[in-house]
Design a protein around this motif. Structure first.
Motif, PDB file in Angstrom:
ATOM      1  N   PHE A 108       0.814  -1.213   0.000  1.00 41.76           N
ATOM      2  CA  PHE A 108       0.000   0.000   0.000  1.00 41.76           C
ATOM      3  C   PHE A 108       0.850   1.267   0.000  1.00 41.76           C
ATOM      4  CE2 PHE A 108      -4.257  -1.662   1.932  1.00 41.76           C
ATOM      5  CZ  PHE A 108      -4.420  -2.471   0.835  1.00 41.76           C
ATOM      6  N   SER A 109       1.827   1.326   0.867  1.00 38.26           N
ATOM      7  CA  SER A 109       2.639   2.534   0.994  1.00 38.26           C
ATOM      8  C   SER A 109       3.375   2.843  -0.299  1.00 38.26           C
ATOM      9  CB  SER A 109       3.645   2.374   2.139  1.00 38.26           C
ATOM     10  OG  SER A 109       4.465   3.517   2.257  1.00 38.26           O
ATOM     11  N   THR A 110       3.970   1.814  -0.907  1.00 37.17           N
ATOM     12  CA  THR A 110       4.687   1.998  -2.173  1.00 37.17           C
ATOM     13  C   THR A 110       3.732   2.463  -3.271  1.00 37.17           C
ATOM     14  OG1 THR A 110       6.267   0.268  -1.581  1.00 37.17           O
ATOM     15  CG2 THR A 110       6.097   0.845  -3.916  1.00 37.17           C
ATOM     16  N   ALA A 111       2.552   1.876  -3.310  1.00 35.77           N
ATOM     17  CA  ALA A 111       1.570   2.252  -4.330  1.00 35.77           C
ATOM     18  C   ALA A 111       1.141   3.706  -4.171  1.00 35.77           C
ATOM     19  CB  ALA A 111       0.354   1.330  -4.240  1.00 35.77           C
ATOM     20  N   THR A 112       0.827   4.119  -2.946  1.00 38.97           N
ATOM     21  CA  THR A 112       0.392   5.494  -2.706  1.00 38.97           C
ATOM     22  C   THR A 112       1.471   6.489  -3.116  1.00 38.97           C
ATOM     23  OG1 THR A 112      -1.004   4.787  -0.865  1.00 38.97           O
ATOM     24  CG2 THR A 112      -0.455   7.107  -0.972  1.00 38.97           C
ATOM     25  N   LYS A 113       2.713   6.190  -2.789  1.00 39.61           N
ATOM     26  CA  LYS A 113       3.823   7.084  -3.155  1.00 39.61           C
ATOM     27  C   LYS A 113       3.949   7.195  -4.667  1.00 39.61           C
ATOM     28  CE  LYS A 113       6.507   6.264   1.060  1.00 39.61           C
ATOM     29  NZ  LYS A 113       7.717   5.612   1.634  1.00 39.61           N
ATOM     30  N   GLN A 114       3.821   6.054  -5.372  1.00 42.79           N
ATOM     31  CA  GLN A 114       3.937   6.093  -6.835  1.00 42.79           C
ATOM     32  C   GLN A 114       2.795   6.882  -7.463  1.00 42.79           C
ATOM     33  OE1 GLN A 114       6.420   4.584  -9.347  1.00 42.79           O
ATOM     34  NE2 GLN A 114       5.299   6.437  -9.931  1.00 42.79           N
ATOM     35  N   LEU A 115       1.582   6.679  -6.971  1.00 45.06           N
ATOM     36  CA  LEU A 115       0.439   7.417  -7.494  1.00 45.06           C
ATOM     37  C   LEU A 115       0.617   8.922  -7.265  1.00 45.06           C
ATOM     38  CD1 LEU A 115      -2.372   5.030  -6.208  1.00 45.06           C
ATOM     39  CD2 LEU A 115      -1.781   5.400  -8.616  1.00 45.06           C
ATOM     40  N   ALA A 116       1.106   9.296  -6.085  1.00 48.61           N
ATOM     41  CA  ALA A 116       1.322  10.716  -5.776  1.00 48.61           C
ATOM     42  C   ALA A 116       2.371  11.337  -6.696  1.00 48.61           C
ATOM     43  CB  ALA A 116       1.740  10.868  -4.315  1.00 48.61           C
ATOM     44  N   VAL A 117       3.412  10.566  -7.006  1.00 52.21           N
ATOM     45  CA  VAL A 117       4.455  11.057  -7.928  1.00 52.21           C
ATOM     46  C   VAL A 117       3.867  11.298  -9.309  1.00 52.21           C
ATOM     47  CG1 VAL A 117       6.550  10.391  -9.173  1.00 52.21           C
ATOM     48  CG2 VAL A 117       6.412  10.054  -6.697  1.00 52.21           C
ATOM     49  N   TRP A 118       3.074  10.362  -9.799  1.00 48.72           N
ATOM     50  CA  TRP A 118       2.479  10.511 -11.133  1.00 48.72           C
ATOM     51  C   TRP A 118       1.503  11.687 -11.189  1.00 48.72           C
ATOM     52  CZ3 TRP A 118       1.560   4.549 -11.695  1.00 48.72           C
ATOM     53  CH2 TRP A 118       2.717   3.948 -12.234  1.00 48.72           C
ATOM     54  N   ILE A 119       0.781  11.926 -10.107  1.00 45.83           N
ATOM     55  CA  ILE A 119      -0.110  13.088 -10.061  1.00 45.83           C
ATOM     56  C   ILE A 119       0.711  14.370 -10.152  1.00 45.83           C
ATOM     57  CG2 ILE A 119      -1.702  14.405  -8.615  1.00 45.83           C
ATOM     58  CD1 ILE A 119      -2.711  11.727  -7.502  1.00 45.83           C
TER      59      ILE A 119
END
Length: 331
Positions: free
Chosen positions: A282-293
């Motif tokens: 979860f943590s890795t996914a949230t960080k990646q999504l935030a970067v792409w945003i």
């Protein structure tokens, strides 16, 4: 007084407003070790329909005459818990109440300065994580492949399509209005989109939109739409099953094509999943999504409904496709 929404009756078929009941009680007071929360944003999601049935599933069913629960963003308005301060914003699986107390277990602090609070119920919350991890862990797309997404204009589907594009795939979405078709092709940059309600032959429409066949089918709806997609899958296709909203309100088991011959002859893999299966990511996914945003590679849509009293109606609207992206109620 404090408004609360209970499950009054178990729905038969599609839920109605009469299945819910509003009550009022005094606003609670935080005791030692507790926080008092004020609800700010409420997530309504299709999976809640399954919890209204009295049947065994991956989560316990809602109890009659007890508050319904979903993901909520709340503000700490009083704290007697050393882990939280007054003014903190938190997310958690909480009751449909205007105010409630909590011992803090299961609450996650949300940084209101880093992004809009509501995003933590959508693209930076369970729906975004579900789309990203469901695709990458179960779909395992490779650059140049073709991905089809059903329920594509919803909170999960719109993320799936965008992540697929970031990974170098061709993406085709299936949705239910011409407006959403346009939304998928313009805002979310899908290569193509199909309105299943106006298509006279959905199987042929998918074939035309995917001339090289379908390598990954991210299934949010089930039913006849999925039947049409499966008729177009390639050898070694991967079929992540995230949801089946077209079937949630059925009162008897529908009969459709027998899919085993397709799965067999195509050496395909169909795999259901629950997002909690990937909790360690979860943590890795949230960080990646935030970067792409932040990079402008990922965008989102929210359908915001105002008012605590409108939570049940917003939930029912999901089954009529009235949402674009994440459906959220702002209190």
């Amino acid at each position: 007084m404090n408004k609360i929404i209970l499950l009054d009756k178990r729905p038969k078929g599609k839920p109605t407003l009469s299945d819910f009941k509003f009550i009022e009680e005094e606003i609670p007071v935080a005791k030692a070790g507790e926080v008092l929360l004020k609800t700010l944003y409420v997530s309504v999601d299709p999976y809640l329909r399954g919890r209204m049935n009295d049947s065994k599933s991956y989560v316990p069913p809602f109890e009659l005459n007890k508050p319904i629960q979903s993901s909520i963003i709340a503000e700490v308005v009083d704290s007697k818990n050393t882990e939280f301060r007054k003014g903190d914003f938190v997310s958690g699986n909480l009751d449909w109440k205007e105010h409630q107390t909590s011992d803090g277990k299961g609450l996650n602090k949300v940084d209101s300065e880093a992004s809009k609070l509501s995003l933590h119920l959508g693209i930076l919350g369970m729906t975004g994580i579900t789309g990203y991890l469901g695709l990458t862990e179960k779909g395992v797309p490779k650059s140049g492949e073709t991905i089809v997404v059903s329920g594509a204009a919803g909170a999960v589907g719109s993320v799936v399509g965008q992540v697929g594009k970031i990974m170098g795939c061709k993406v085709v979405g299936i949705t239910g209005t011409d407006k959403k078709v346009d939304l998928l092709k313009t805002k979310f940059k899908f290569d193509n989109a199909i309105n299943y309600k106006t298509s006279s032959d959905l199987r042929e429409a998918i074939k035309n939109a995917c001339p090289k066949g379908v390598d990954v089918y991210y299934d949010n709806v089930g039913g006849e739409i999925s039947d049409a997609v499966l008729a177009n899958i390639n050898k070694h296709a991967r079929l992540p099953v995230c949801g089946a909203i077209s079937l949630y309100n059925e009162t008897k088991v529908p009969v459709g094509p027998r899919i085993q011959p397709i799965i067999l002859t195509k050496s395909a893999t169909m795999s259901g999943f629950i997002v909690s299966d990937f909790s360690d990511k979860f943590s890795t996914a949230t960080k990646q999504l935030a970067v792409w945003i932040k990079e402008g590679k990922l965008t989102y849509s929210e359908t915001i409904v105002d008012g605590f009293d409108n939570i049940p109606e917003a939930f029912l609207d999901l089954f009529d496709g009235k949402n674009e992206g994440k459906m959220i109620v702002k209190i």
